[in-house]
Design a protein around this motif. Sequence first.
Motif, short mmCIF file in Angstrom:
data_model
loop_
_atom_site.label_atom_id
_atom_site.label_comp_id
_atom_site.label_asym_id
_atom_site.label_seq_id
_atom_site.Cartn_x
_atom_site.Cartn_y
_atom_site.Cartn_z
N ASN A 128 -0.88 18.38 2.70
CA ASN A 128 -2.26 17.95 2.89
C ASN A 128 -3.07 18.24 1.62
N PRO A 129 -3.36 17.21 0.83
CA PRO A 129 -4.00 17.45 -0.48
C PRO A 129 -5.44 17.93 -0.36
N LEU A 130 -5.94 18.53 -1.45
CA LEU A 130 -7.29 19.12 -1.46
C LEU A 130 -8.27 18.24 -2.23
N ILE A 131 -9.53 18.36 -1.87
CA ILE A 131 -10.58 17.70 -2.63
C ILE A 131 -11.01 18.62 -3.77
N VAL A 132 -11.16 18.05 -4.97
CA VAL A 132 -11.58 18.83 -6.14
C VAL A 132 -13.07 18.56 -6.37
N GLU A 189 0.22 11.06 -6.67
CA GLU A 189 -0.24 10.57 -7.97
C GLU A 189 -1.72 10.22 -7.97
N THR A 190 -2.44 10.59 -6.88
CA THR A 190 -3.89 10.37 -6.86
C THR A 190 -4.58 11.71 -6.64
N VAL A 191 -5.85 11.76 -7.02
CA VAL A 191 -6.63 12.99 -6.79
C VAL A 191 -7.96 12.60 -6.14
N ALA A 192 -8.40 13.45 -5.21
CA ALA A 192 -9.68 13.24 -4.53
C ALA A 192 -10.75 14.08 -5.22
N ILE A 219 -21.18 17.65 8.37
CA ILE A 219 -19.96 16.90 8.64
C ILE A 219 -19.30 16.58 7.30
N GLU A 220 -17.96 16.52 7.28
CA GLU A 220 -17.24 16.40 6.02
C GLU A 220 -17.54 15.07 5.31
N SER A 221 -17.29 15.08 3.97
CA SER A 221 -17.64 13.93 3.13
C SER A 221 -16.88 12.66 3.53
N THR A 222 -17.46 11.53 3.18
CA THR A 222 -16.78 10.24 3.29
C THR A 222 -15.72 10.19 2.19
N VAL A 223 -14.45 9.90 2.54
CA VAL A 223 -13.38 9.82 1.54
C VAL A 223 -13.05 8.34 1.31
N ILE A 224 -13.10 7.91 0.04
CA ILE A 224 -12.90 6.49 -0.27
C ILE A 224 -11.78 6.33 -1.29
N LEU A 244 -11.12 6.15 3.83
CA LEU A 244 -10.01 6.88 4.45
C LEU A 244 -10.51 7.84 5.52
N ARG A 245 -11.72 8.35 5.33
CA ARG A 245 -12.31 9.23 6.33
C ARG A 245 -13.80 8.90 6.40
N PRO A 246 -14.31 8.51 7.57
CA PRO A 246 -15.75 8.24 7.66
C PRO A 246 -16.53 9.53 7.49
N ALA A 303 0.90 7.52 3.48
CA ALA A 303 0.86 7.27 2.05
C ALA A 303 -0.57 7.31 1.53
N ARG A 304 -1.52 6.81 2.33
CA ARG A 304 -2.87 6.69 1.83
C ARG A 304 -3.65 7.97 1.91
N SER A 305 -3.60 8.63 3.01
CA SER A 305 -4.34 9.87 3.15
C SER A 305 -3.50 10.86 3.92
N PRO A 306 -2.70 11.60 3.17
CA PRO A 306 -1.67 12.43 3.79
C PRO A 306 -2.21 13.46 4.75
N GLY A 307 -3.47 13.83 4.57
CA GLY A 307 -3.96 14.95 5.37
C GLY A 307 -4.57 14.58 6.71
N ARG A 308 -4.49 13.33 7.09
CA ARG A 308 -5.21 12.96 8.31
C ARG A 308 -4.38 13.25 9.56
N LEU A 309 -4.66 14.36 10.18
CA LEU A 309 -3.94 14.71 11.40
C LEU A 309 -4.71 14.18 12.59
N HIS A 336 -7.58 17.67 14.97
CA HIS A 336 -8.21 18.29 13.81
C HIS A 336 -9.62 18.62 14.25
N TYR A 337 -10.31 19.43 13.47
CA TYR A 337 -11.73 19.65 13.75
C TYR A 337 -11.96 20.08 15.19
N ALA A 338 -11.04 20.87 15.74
CA ALA A 338 -11.09 21.10 17.18
C ALA A 338 -11.61 22.49 17.53
P1 AMP Z 1 -10.33 18.55 4.16
O1 AMP Z 1 -8.98 18.91 4.67
O2 AMP Z 1 -11.40 18.62 5.21
O3 AMP Z 1 -10.69 19.21 2.89
O4 AMP Z 1 -10.27 17.01 3.84
C1 AMP Z 1 -9.58 16.48 2.75
C2 AMP Z 1 -9.38 15.05 3.07
O5 AMP Z 1 -9.20 14.33 1.86
C3 AMP Z 1 -8.14 14.83 3.91
O6 AMP Z 1 -8.38 13.80 4.83
C4 AMP Z 1 -7.12 14.42 2.84
O7 AMP Z 1 -6.07 13.65 3.36
C5 AMP Z 1 -7.99 13.63 1.90
N1 AMP Z 1 -7.41 13.58 0.57
C6 AMP Z 1 -7.39 14.58 -0.33
N2 AMP Z 1 -6.73 14.20 -1.44
C7 AMP Z 1 -6.33 12.92 -1.23
C8 AMP Z 1 -5.61 11.97 -1.99
N3 AMP Z 1 -5.17 12.27 -3.20
N4 AMP Z 1 -5.39 10.77 -1.45
C9 AMP Z 1 -5.85 10.48 -0.23
N5 AMP Z 1 -6.53 11.32 0.56
C10 AMP Z 1 -6.78 12.54 0.06
#
Ligand code: AMP
Length: 366
Positions: free
Chosen positions: A74-78, A128-131, A191-196, A206-208, A235-241, A244-246
């Motif tokens: 589950n990748p991290l936001i930088v 190969e992508t970074v948020a 509420i968490e950021s919009t991920v695009i 990817l996340r509203p 493949a697109r957003s590995p961390g979307r379980l 979550h948020y429960a």
């Molecule tokens: P959080 O776990 O609340 O910090 O949320 C991070 C969100 O960003 C999760 O939904 C991740 O899957 C998404 N995310 C982070 N890095 C990437 C990436 N490189 N590509 C796609 N989604 C990402």
Amino acid sequence: MEHALPDTVPVPWPDPSAEPPEATRAALERAVAVLAAGGLVAIPTETVYGLAAVAVDPLAVGRIFTAKGRQSTNPLIVHVADTAMAKSLAAEWPPVAEQITARFWPGPVTVVVPRGPRVPEIVTAGGETVALRCPAHPLVRRLIAMLGAPLAAPSANRSLRLSPTTAGHVYESLGARVDLILDGGPCAAGIESTVIDCTATDPVILRPGPVTVDDLGRLLGRPVESAADGGTGPARSPGRLRRHYAPRTPLEVTDDAPRRVRQWARSGRRIGWLCLDPDAPATRAIAGSTDAVVVPMPADPRAYGSRLYATLHALDRRSLDVIVVDAPPEAPGWDAIRDRLERASATAGEDDTAGDDAGGGAEAAE
Ligand code: AMP
Ligand code: MG
């Protein structure tokens, strides 16, 4: 660094156009020292509290995964201080990322772009992508600028659990797993950021989040696709379980809350009800005839979002059997709220294998 309970240090900054008060400045310096030594600092942002480590220090980033019990897939936001820092972490800065960040940064929007060589693999879960996100909270931008390095920062809670919107929530969830907590008061958006995803010509949500599909459509002059309603593959957003948020208390979302609350009450359960229509006769009747904890929720999605997690945290402390939630409206402004409530109500499934104790949905009332 890991055994003592963390200090929670207030960091007021009443006028961000002036220099921060001396005590706040000292707290920032202390946070810089902890981070530079590879430690973890909980930081206030306008979305939720983040658990921060220096993003270009793979060992420090590893501690985030351990502290949260987060899956390494589950990748991290930088988090960055400005667009220049964002570009220094990207292999490429797509025009659509430029357009979106020029309008919404600093703010609750995360762009996914090709990963630059400075970003360790652990941050992107090998991808190969970074948020990237530039937060609106002036304190975090100042912290990043003082540190001179970006911060990897997921929400400051144990994996799969409710995100923290106060310093107290962080302390309860992480305790000694965090080295220092900066207390900037309650988070504004809540509420968490919009991920695009900006890696294709047409961006995909990817996340509203607080910036809506309509906000983006207006900016780009065309409809924007959202992968949130089921299309998001690994493949697109590995961390979307799915779950979550429960909260710990089982939660259910329903179009007929009065009926569900009555059913649960008949079987002797203790009930919390997030109610959109507190003045309706059915609501009043139930409030008068059961012990249900009725929490009136705002009819405006922004106000609702800013209060949602704090409300669930508070209900979680009351040892209820179930939380019943009025289904939010279908309007696009409510996308993020619907998404979080769906995930909060999902029962633990096969994809929820993080080292945390996710589990348990509401059983049937009958
Ligand atoms: P959080 O776990 O609340 O910090 O949320 C991070 C969100 O960003 C999760 O939904 C991740 O899957 C998404 N995310 C982070 N890095 C990437 C990436 N490189 N590509 C796609 N989604 C990402
Ligand atoms: Mg999180």
